[in-house]
Motif scaffolding. Sequence first.
Motif, PDB file in Angstrom:
ATOM      1  N   SER A 157       0.585  -1.043   0.251  1.00  0.00           N
ATOM      2  CA  SER A 157      -0.178   0.028   0.152  1.00  0.00           C
ATOM      3  C   SER A 157       0.858   1.069   0.048  1.00  0.00           C
ATOM      4  CB  SER A 157      -0.823   0.116   1.756  1.00  0.00           C
ATOM      5  OG  SER A 157      -0.258  -0.095   2.188  1.00  0.00           O
ATOM      6  N   VAL A 158       2.081   1.620   0.651  1.00  0.00           N
ATOM      7  CA  VAL A 158       2.721   2.544   0.724  1.00  0.00           C
ATOM      8  C   VAL A 158       3.303   2.493  -1.042  1.00  0.00           C
ATOM      9  CG1 VAL A 158       5.604   2.925   1.401  1.00  0.00           C
ATOM     10  CG2 VAL A 158       3.639   2.415   3.484  1.00  0.00           C
ATOM     11  N   ILE A 159       3.864   1.665  -1.399  1.00  0.00           N
ATOM     12  CA  ILE A 159       4.323   1.219  -2.485  1.00  0.00           C
ATOM     13  C   ILE A 159       3.224   2.727  -3.945  1.00  0.00           C
ATOM     14  CG2 ILE A 159       5.244   0.292  -4.925  1.00  0.00           C
ATOM     15  CD1 ILE A 159       6.771  -1.599  -2.721  1.00  0.00           C
ATOM     16  N   ILE A 160       1.627   1.691  -3.409  1.00  0.00           N
ATOM     17  CA  ILE A 160       1.155   2.368  -4.152  1.00  0.00           C
ATOM     18  C   ILE A 160       0.382   3.479  -4.289  1.00  0.00           C
ATOM     19  CG2 ILE A 160      -1.833   1.361  -5.510  1.00  0.00           C
ATOM     20  CD1 ILE A 160      -1.107  -0.919  -4.440  1.00  0.00           C
ATOM     21  N   ALA A 161       0.862   4.047  -2.607  1.00  0.00           N
ATOM     22  CA  ALA A 161       0.640   5.612  -2.702  1.00  0.00           C
ATOM     23  C   ALA A 161       1.172   6.388  -2.968  1.00  0.00           C
ATOM     24  CB  ALA A 161       0.375   5.169  -0.609  1.00  0.00           C
ATOM     25  N   VAL A 162       2.424   6.069  -2.509  1.00  0.00           N
ATOM     26  CA  VAL A 162       3.492   6.569  -3.501  1.00  0.00           C
ATOM     27  C   VAL A 162       3.654   6.579  -4.969  1.00  0.00           C
ATOM     28  CG1 VAL A 162       6.319   6.788  -3.613  1.00  0.00           C
ATOM     29  CG2 VAL A 162       5.003   6.201  -1.987  1.00  0.00           C
ATOM     30  N   ILE A 163       2.630   5.464  -5.373  1.00  0.00           N
ATOM     31  CA  ILE A 163       3.199   6.252  -6.964  1.00  0.00           C
ATOM     32  C   ILE A 163       2.052   7.303  -7.564  1.00  0.00           C
ATOM     33  CG2 ILE A 163       2.421   5.020  -9.541  1.00  0.00           C
ATOM     34  CD1 ILE A 163       4.131   2.716  -7.620  1.00  0.00           C
ATOM     35  N   VAL A 164       0.291   6.865  -6.490  1.00  0.00           N
ATOM     36  CA  VAL A 164      -0.483   7.260  -6.765  1.00  0.00           C
ATOM     37  C   VAL A 164      -0.290   9.159  -6.353  1.00  0.00           C
ATOM     38  CG1 VAL A 164      -2.932   7.508  -5.966  1.00  0.00           C
ATOM     39  CG2 VAL A 164      -2.275   5.554  -6.102  1.00  0.00           C
ATOM     40  N   ARG A 165       0.383   9.332  -5.558  1.00  0.00           N
ATOM     41  CA  ARG A 165       0.375  10.455  -4.469  1.00  0.00           C
ATOM     42  C   ARG A 165       1.242  11.274  -5.612  1.00  0.00           C
ATOM     43  NH1 ARG A 165       3.286  12.009   0.924  1.00  0.00           N
ATOM     44  NH2 ARG A 165       3.629  14.152   0.937  1.00  0.00           N
ATOM     45  N   LEU A 166       1.829  10.396  -6.473  1.00  0.00           N
ATOM     46  CA  LEU A 166       3.447  11.091  -8.045  1.00  0.00           C
ATOM     47  C   LEU A 166       2.204  11.526  -8.994  1.00  0.00           C
ATOM     48  CD1 LEU A 166       6.664   9.393  -7.336  1.00  0.00           C
ATOM     49  CD2 LEU A 166       6.176  11.520  -6.517  1.00  0.00           C
ATOM     50  N   ALA A 167       1.509  10.265  -9.014  1.00  0.00           N
ATOM     51  CA  ALA A 167       0.599  10.541 -10.554  1.00  0.00           C
ATOM     52  C   ALA A 167       0.065  11.981  -9.858  1.00  0.00           C
ATOM     53  CB  ALA A 167       0.165   9.067 -10.602  1.00  0.00           C
ATOM     54  N   ILE A 168      -1.083  11.439  -8.985  1.00  0.00           N
ATOM     55  CA  ILE A 168      -1.798  12.713  -8.528  1.00  0.00           C
ATOM     56  C   ILE A 168      -1.147  14.278  -8.735  1.00  0.00           C
ATOM     57  CG2 ILE A 168      -3.688  13.329  -6.901  1.00  0.00           C
ATOM     58  CD1 ILE A 168      -4.920  11.488  -8.663  1.00  0.00           C
ATOM     59  N   ARG A 169      -0.452  14.295  -8.241  1.00  0.00           N
ATOM     60  CA  ARG A 169       0.304  15.860  -8.105  1.00  0.00           C
ATOM     61  C   ARG A 169       0.848  15.689  -9.311  1.00  0.00           C
ATOM     62  NH1 ARG A 169       5.500  15.641  -5.022  1.00  0.00           N
ATOM     63  NH2 ARG A 169       4.383  15.328  -3.138  1.00  0.00           N
ATOM     64  N   ARG A 170       1.192  15.320 -10.374  1.00  0.00           N
ATOM     65  CA  ARG A 170       1.779  15.556 -11.308  1.00  0.00           C
ATOM     66  C   ARG A 170       0.752  16.158 -12.541  1.00  0.00           C
ATOM     67  NH1 ARG A 170       5.893  12.414 -14.875  1.00  0.00           N
ATOM     68  NH2 ARG A 170       7.259  13.602 -15.517  1.00  0.00           N
ATOM     69  N   MET A 171      -0.481  15.364 -12.416  1.00  0.00           N
ATOM     70  CA  MET A 171      -2.199  15.188 -13.080  1.00  0.00           C
ATOM     71  C   MET A 171      -2.355  16.736 -12.899  1.00  0.00           C
ATOM     72  SD  MET A 171      -5.229  12.786 -13.159  1.00  0.00           S
ATOM     73  CE  MET A 171      -6.087  13.871 -12.003  1.00  0.00           C
ATOM     74  N   LEU A 172      -2.499  17.342 -11.639  1.00  0.00           N
ATOM     75  CA  LEU A 172      -3.066  18.386 -10.951  1.00  0.00           C
ATOM     76  C   LEU A 172      -2.009  19.161 -11.466  1.00  0.00           C
ATOM     77  CD1 LEU A 172      -4.127  16.955  -6.845  1.00  0.00           C
ATOM     78  CD2 LEU A 172      -5.929  17.382  -9.776  1.00  0.00           C
ATOM     79  N   ARG A 173      -0.791  19.267 -11.118  1.00  0.00           N
ATOM     80  CA  ARG A 173       0.040  20.508 -11.840  1.00  0.00           C
ATOM     81  C   ARG A 173      -0.146  20.493 -12.912  1.00  0.00           C
ATOM     82  NH1 ARG A 173       5.584  19.403  -8.601  1.00  0.00           N
ATOM     83  NH2 ARG A 173       4.748  20.031  -6.452  1.00  0.00           N
ATOM     84  N   GLY A 174      -0.442  19.716 -13.963  1.00  0.00           N
ATOM     85  CA  GLY A 174      -0.396  19.328 -14.934  1.00  0.00           C
ATOM     86  C   GLY A 174      -1.623  20.508 -15.702  1.00  0.00           C
ATOM     87  N   ILE A 175      -3.585  19.393 -14.393  1.00  0.00           N
ATOM     88  CA  ILE A 175      -4.376  20.624 -15.338  1.00  0.00           C
ATOM     89  C   ILE A 175      -4.367  22.392 -14.824  1.00  0.00           C
ATOM     90  CG2 ILE A 175      -5.695  18.605 -16.138  1.00  0.00           C
ATOM     91  CD1 ILE A 175      -6.709  18.960 -13.069  1.00  0.00           C
ATOM     92  N   GLY A 176      -3.688  22.563 -13.655  1.00  0.00           N
ATOM     93  CA  GLY A 176      -3.440  24.324 -13.571  1.00  0.00           C
ATOM     94  C   GLY A 176      -4.280  23.816 -12.004  1.00  0.00           C
ATOM     95  N   LEU A 177      -4.317  23.112 -11.018  1.00  0.00           N
ATOM     96  CA  LEU A 177      -5.390  23.079 -10.318  1.00  0.00           C
ATOM     97  C   LEU A 177      -5.271  24.545  -9.492  1.00  0.00           C
ATOM     98  CD1 LEU A 177      -7.968  22.020  -8.929  1.00  0.00           C
ATOM     99  CD2 LEU A 177      -6.282  21.469  -7.091  1.00  0.00           C
ATOM    100  N   ASP A 178      -3.833  24.384  -9.007  1.00  0.00           N
ATOM    101  CA  ASP A 178      -3.675  25.763  -8.033  1.00  0.00           C
ATOM    102  C   ASP A 178      -3.513  27.000  -8.815  1.00  0.00           C
ATOM    103  OD1 ASP A 178      -2.974  23.938  -6.039  1.00  0.00           O
ATOM    104  OD2 ASP A 178      -1.067  24.225  -6.573  1.00  0.00           O
ATOM    105  N   GLU A 179      -3.778  27.011  -9.757  1.00  0.00           N
ATOM    106  CA  GLU A 179      -3.674  27.969 -10.416  1.00  0.00           C
ATOM    107  C   GLU A 179      -5.477  29.010 -10.737  1.00  0.00           C
ATOM    108  OE1 GLU A 179      -1.567  26.346 -11.399  1.00  0.00           O
ATOM    109  OE2 GLU A 179       0.251  27.084 -11.016  1.00  0.00           O
ATOM    110  N   TRP A 180      -5.897  27.634 -10.995  1.00  0.00           N
ATOM    111  CA  TRP A 180      -7.655  28.138 -11.388  1.00  0.00           C
ATOM    112  C   TRP A 180      -7.923  28.621  -9.843  1.00  0.00           C
ATOM    113  CZ3 TRP A 180     -11.877  25.719  -9.364  1.00  0.00           C
ATOM    114  CH2 TRP A 180     -12.960  25.727 -10.058  1.00  0.00           C
ATOM    115  N   LEU A 181      -7.576  28.021  -8.609  1.00  0.00           N
ATOM    116  CA  LEU A 181      -8.076  28.249  -7.589  1.00  0.00           C
ATOM    117  C   LEU A 181      -7.728  29.444  -7.622  1.00  0.00           C
ATOM    118  CD1 LEU A 181      -8.179  24.361  -5.417  1.00  0.00           C
ATOM    119  CD2 LEU A 181      -9.832  26.032  -6.724  1.00  0.00           C
ATOM    120  N   ALA A 182      -6.281  30.269  -7.366  1.00  0.00           N
ATOM    121  CA  ALA A 182      -5.945  31.379  -7.473  1.00  0.00           C
ATOM    122  C   ALA A 182      -6.869  32.233  -8.170  1.00  0.00           C
ATOM    123  CB  ALA A 182      -4.477  31.678  -7.777  1.00  0.00           C
TER     124      ALA A 182
END
Lengths: 231, 417
Positions: A37-62
């Motif tokens: 679960s730690v391995i999967i969680a790390v992978i998911v965390r990286l993928a989600i972070r990358r995807m959300l940065r890609g779609i510009g979630l922070d910028e959109w919220l700002a």
Amino acid sequence: MWEKVSTALNESASRIVVTVVRQMPGFVALLLSLLLSVIIAVIVRLAIRRMLRGIGLDEWLARSGVADVPELGPANRPTEWVARVLFWLIILAGFLVGLAAFDSTLTSRLMLDLFSYMPDVLAAILIIVAGKIVARYVERSILIGSVNMNINLARPLSLGVKWLVLITTAAMALDHLGIGRRIVYLAYGIVLGGIVLALALAVGLGSKELVSRSIEQQSKQPKREETFHHL
Amino acid sequence: MSELITAHQSIEPAEAAKGADIVFGVPNCDSWETIQSAADAISGAVNAINPSLKTVLVYSDAVRDARALASSSVGQPLLLPSSMLPLGRLRTPIEGLNNAQRALFLIGRNLEGSACIVFGSEPANITTQSCHRLIEPLMNQRFDLVMPCYSRKRFEGLINNGLIYPLIRALYGKRVRYPIAMDFGFSSRLIQRYVQPDARNGTSSGDGPPIWIVTDAVRAGLRICQTYLSAPVHATRDPTELSTVLAQVVGALFTDLEHHASFWQKVRGSQPLPTFGKPVPVKEESGAVDAHPMIESFQLGVRNLSELWGKFLPPTTLLEMKKLHRMPPDAFHMADEWWARIVYDFALANHLHVMSRDHLLGALTPLYLAWVASFALESQRTAGFNLEQRIERLCLAFESQKPYLQSRWRWPDRFNP
């Protein structure tokens, strides 16, 4: 006598060994499940972070004014929070799967209770997040709008509306969690009723001059518009 | 007695209008009388330049009058109804202008016109001389865009004088005095350019004024000139709240400069444009103006919005605004350099998405009012106040502060308020 003691000790030792050996696969399964679960969680965390940065979630919220992203700092950006929450949810799921290897009935019951309560917890979290976002946006909109309309009480007005939204949000979240429902209903009713009554009294009795001044200002406004043409 | 013009009947004049030399659009003419008067003015101007030119006058089909059908007499422009709404029937002049321009670009292309002229101001301003001044540079001197110069009073068109003109001039390097014009002319080259799907390059803002017309022509290196129109344009009452109008206009401008940063960052200084005609003298109203309500609005803004401004205005600017806040009304003065920096900081905040666009543009109003108050008081204090000289000084301040915007735009991380 000594034989009886020796037999009892042997039986006790063997019982412990048998119990330990019997629980060993479960324990190993728990460790393996946690590791996986730690391995999967790390992978998911990286993928989600990358995807959300890609779609510009922070910028959109700002941009939409719902979160003051630059002020939050790099570790507290919305993208980080989403990735963090998912990370811990996966680890929790892995831990529960591992627990099932020891005693499936206990875990099943635990899982059942946890999962039946989970939608309420998630809904409460969502309500709080949404409420905070809405409160912040409404506060700024009212503050800027009031200043542009020359309302002297711009800040108290915006803060009042912000807290009204936050109190409503908190009451809704507690209602979803089923915590102190009656008290929440009562407290919310008292607070809201108190605010409305205070406003009514303030406007009706204490702010005669303020109201007359603002009406007077409004009646003067066309004069100003005759002199200055902005467009 | 008037009859309704049906869609079927309007096909015929459209066919006859093909291959017109000049297409005129009069979106503000909302009656048969004003259309007829515009047609007379146009035919007078065209006959003086070249009587063989084929002209078409496009008016709103909301004017339902049968006399329009039978009016294509010799020497007169052919009348063509179109689906554009009269400006007076729309919510704001900006919306009307957008609507009329969209319609006229398409009509100009469909009719394969050589030039197109839009008259968006009052029908009374459509005179033979004004028509002549817009037609002549297009047809005889081969300019691509003819922008108007209006003779206006000192307290009219304040957003244009205090913000739009100085900013566009400093950024794009051309001194287009009225970048958001109601009346202007453009060549077939520009018609073809404007009807392209990517012509606006995403800069069109639904409610905003069409600033991109000028900036696009400047970027394309097309020939632009200005001409003084014969009649002064009288201001009407501002249609909506100031903060809404300011947000619409400045929002459209910020969007435009956001898309063309690579162009304006290379521009240095500004060049005058060929200008025809002479300004019509305008009689200024005498008497003192009351700037106190605007100063009070600014002071209210400083008391309540300083925290918000602090997210994108540098501390030195905030300090200056606080000093200004404490100034007695009679000595109230906002230096042009500070106003230019404030506008640049807002443009940068929009570029960096520091906060919601609505909030950002709304927070500009008190600062704009401070500049207007300062301008009004200065005009009263100065003997022999000359509007054009005053605006020229403001423009030079915008130009001198441009490196500030350029450096902050390129390296925003170097500065963090």
